[in-house]
Design a protein around this motif. Structure first.
Motif, PDB file in Angstrom:
ATOM      1  N   GLN A   8     -34.821   9.157 -33.034  1.00 32.11           N
ATOM      2  CA  GLN A   8     -34.367  10.532 -32.836  1.00 32.11           C
ATOM      3  C   GLN A   8     -34.990  11.142 -31.581  1.00 32.11           C
ATOM      4  O   GLN A   8     -34.323  11.858 -30.815  1.00 32.11           O
ATOM      5  N   ILE A   9     -36.290  10.830 -31.349  1.00 32.56           N
ATOM      6  CA  ILE A   9     -36.945  11.318 -30.124  1.00 32.56           C
ATOM      7  C   ILE A   9     -36.236  10.746 -28.894  1.00 32.56           C
ATOM      8  O   ILE A   9     -35.962  11.455 -27.923  1.00 32.56           O
ATOM      9  N   ILE A  10     -35.923   9.444 -28.955  1.00 31.42           N
ATOM     10  CA  ILE A  10     -35.245   8.786 -27.824  1.00 31.42           C
ATOM     11  C   ILE A  10     -33.856   9.402 -27.602  1.00 31.42           C
ATOM     12  O   ILE A  10     -33.462   9.701 -26.468  1.00 31.42           O
ATOM     13  N   ALA A  11     -33.123   9.618 -28.695  1.00 29.85           N
ATOM     14  CA  ALA A  11     -31.792  10.233 -28.580  1.00 29.85           C
ATOM     15  C   ALA A  11     -31.899  11.652 -28.033  1.00 29.85           C
ATOM     16  O   ALA A  11     -31.034  12.094 -27.247  1.00 29.85           O
ATOM     17  N   ASP A  12     -32.947  12.359 -28.448  1.00 30.91           N
ATOM     18  CA  ASP A  12     -33.159  13.723 -27.926  1.00 30.91           C
ATOM     19  C   ASP A  12     -33.421  13.695 -26.421  1.00 30.91           C
ATOM     20  O   ASP A  12     -32.955  14.573 -25.683  1.00 30.91           O
ATOM     21  N   ARG A  13     -34.184  12.694 -25.962  1.00 28.79           N
ATOM     22  CA  ARG A  13     -34.438  12.572 -24.514  1.00 28.79           C
ATOM     23  C   ARG A  13     -33.123  12.342 -23.764  1.00 28.79           C
ATOM     24  O   ARG A  13     -32.918  12.867 -22.676  1.00 28.79           O
ATOM     25  N   LYS A  14     -32.246  11.544 -24.364  1.00 23.38           N
ATOM     26  CA  LYS A  14     -30.953  11.280 -23.722  1.00 23.38           C
ATOM     27  C   LYS A  14     -30.145  12.577 -23.609  1.00 23.38           C
ATOM     28  O   LYS A  14     -29.541  12.859 -22.573  1.00 23.38           O
ATOM     29  N   GLN A  18     -36.345  15.115 -20.060  1.00 22.53           N
ATOM     30  CA  GLN A  18     -37.600  15.837 -19.829  1.00 22.53           C
ATOM     31  C   GLN A  18     -38.347  15.247 -18.652  1.00 22.53           C
ATOM     32  O   GLN A  18     -38.400  14.026 -18.488  1.00 22.53           O
ATOM     33  N   GLU A  19     -38.936  16.126 -17.873  1.00 25.19           N
ATOM     34  CA  GLU A  19     -39.770  15.739 -16.738  1.00 25.19           C
ATOM     35  C   GLU A  19     -40.875  14.786 -17.206  1.00 25.19           C
ATOM     36  O   GLU A  19     -41.544  15.072 -18.213  1.00 25.19           O
ATOM     37  N   GLY A  20     -41.052  13.671 -16.515  1.00 22.58           N
ATOM     38  CA  GLY A  20     -42.159  12.765 -16.830  1.00 22.58           C
ATOM     39  C   GLY A  20     -41.915  11.854 -18.015  1.00 22.58           C
ATOM     40  O   GLY A  20     -42.814  11.099 -18.397  1.00 22.58           O
ATOM     41  N   SER A  21     -40.731  11.903 -18.581  1.00 17.19           N
ATOM     42  CA  SER A  21     -40.425  11.056 -19.746  1.00 17.19           C
ATOM     43  C   SER A  21     -40.143   9.616 -19.308  1.00 17.19           C
ATOM     44  O   SER A  21     -39.273   9.379 -18.457  1.00 17.19           O
TER      45      SER A  21
END
Ligand SMILES: N=c1c2ncn([C@@H]3O[C@H](COP(=O)(O)OP(=O)(O)OP(=O)(O)O)[C@@H](O)[C@H]3O)c2ncn1[C@@H]1O[C@H](COP(=O)(O)O)[C@@H](O)[C@H]1O
Length: 97
Positions: A8-14, A18-21
């Motif tokens: 879910q965290i990975i999908a949220d990043r997509k 986020q800067e620096g991710s």
């Protein structure tokens, strides 16, 4: 952390970069980069298993799992899709006498 939570965290990043991710770094580089990382991490799992001890194996399987989840998320495939496939293969066996 549970696999679903990490996915879910990975999908949220997509959905919301986020800067620096590092995850967004991989998405930005594209599928060839993600596949290269999956291959490298898989090799590191083999090397860890062949004599680096259980803790190293746990660490390398964790790295591989993360990168596999990034690959799935890049395609819109979810852990539930994998679970459904595994469920299809599941053949309960009668208890041994
Ligand atoms: N589980 C992980 C995880 N496992 C491994 N990695 C990263 O994977 C990279 C692998 O290291 P390598 O030395 O092989 O690669 P590298 O030299 O850093 O990078 P490349 O130039 O080879 O691509 C490291 O930078 C690790 O930080 C991870 N990065 C992120 N996560 C999770 O993803 C979440 C989101 O992270 P960000 O996207 O960074 O916000 C985090 O909260 C974590 O839960």
């Amino acid at each position: 952390m549970k696999i679903d939570e990490l996915y879910q965290i990975i999908a949220d990043r997509k959905a919301a970069p986020q800067e620096g991710s590092y995850t967004n770094y991989l998405f930005d580089k594209g599928e060839d980069k993600i596949l290269k990382k999956v291959g490298e991490e898989a090799m590191e799992v083999l090397l860890a298993a062949k004599g680096e001890g259980d803790q190293r194996l746990i660490e390398e399987v964790s790295d591989l799992t993360y990168h596999l989840l990034v690959l799935l998320a890049s395609r819109g495939i979810t852990p539930a899709d994998i679970g459904a496939e595994l469920e299809k293969r599941h053949q309960p066996r009668p208890p041994q006498a």
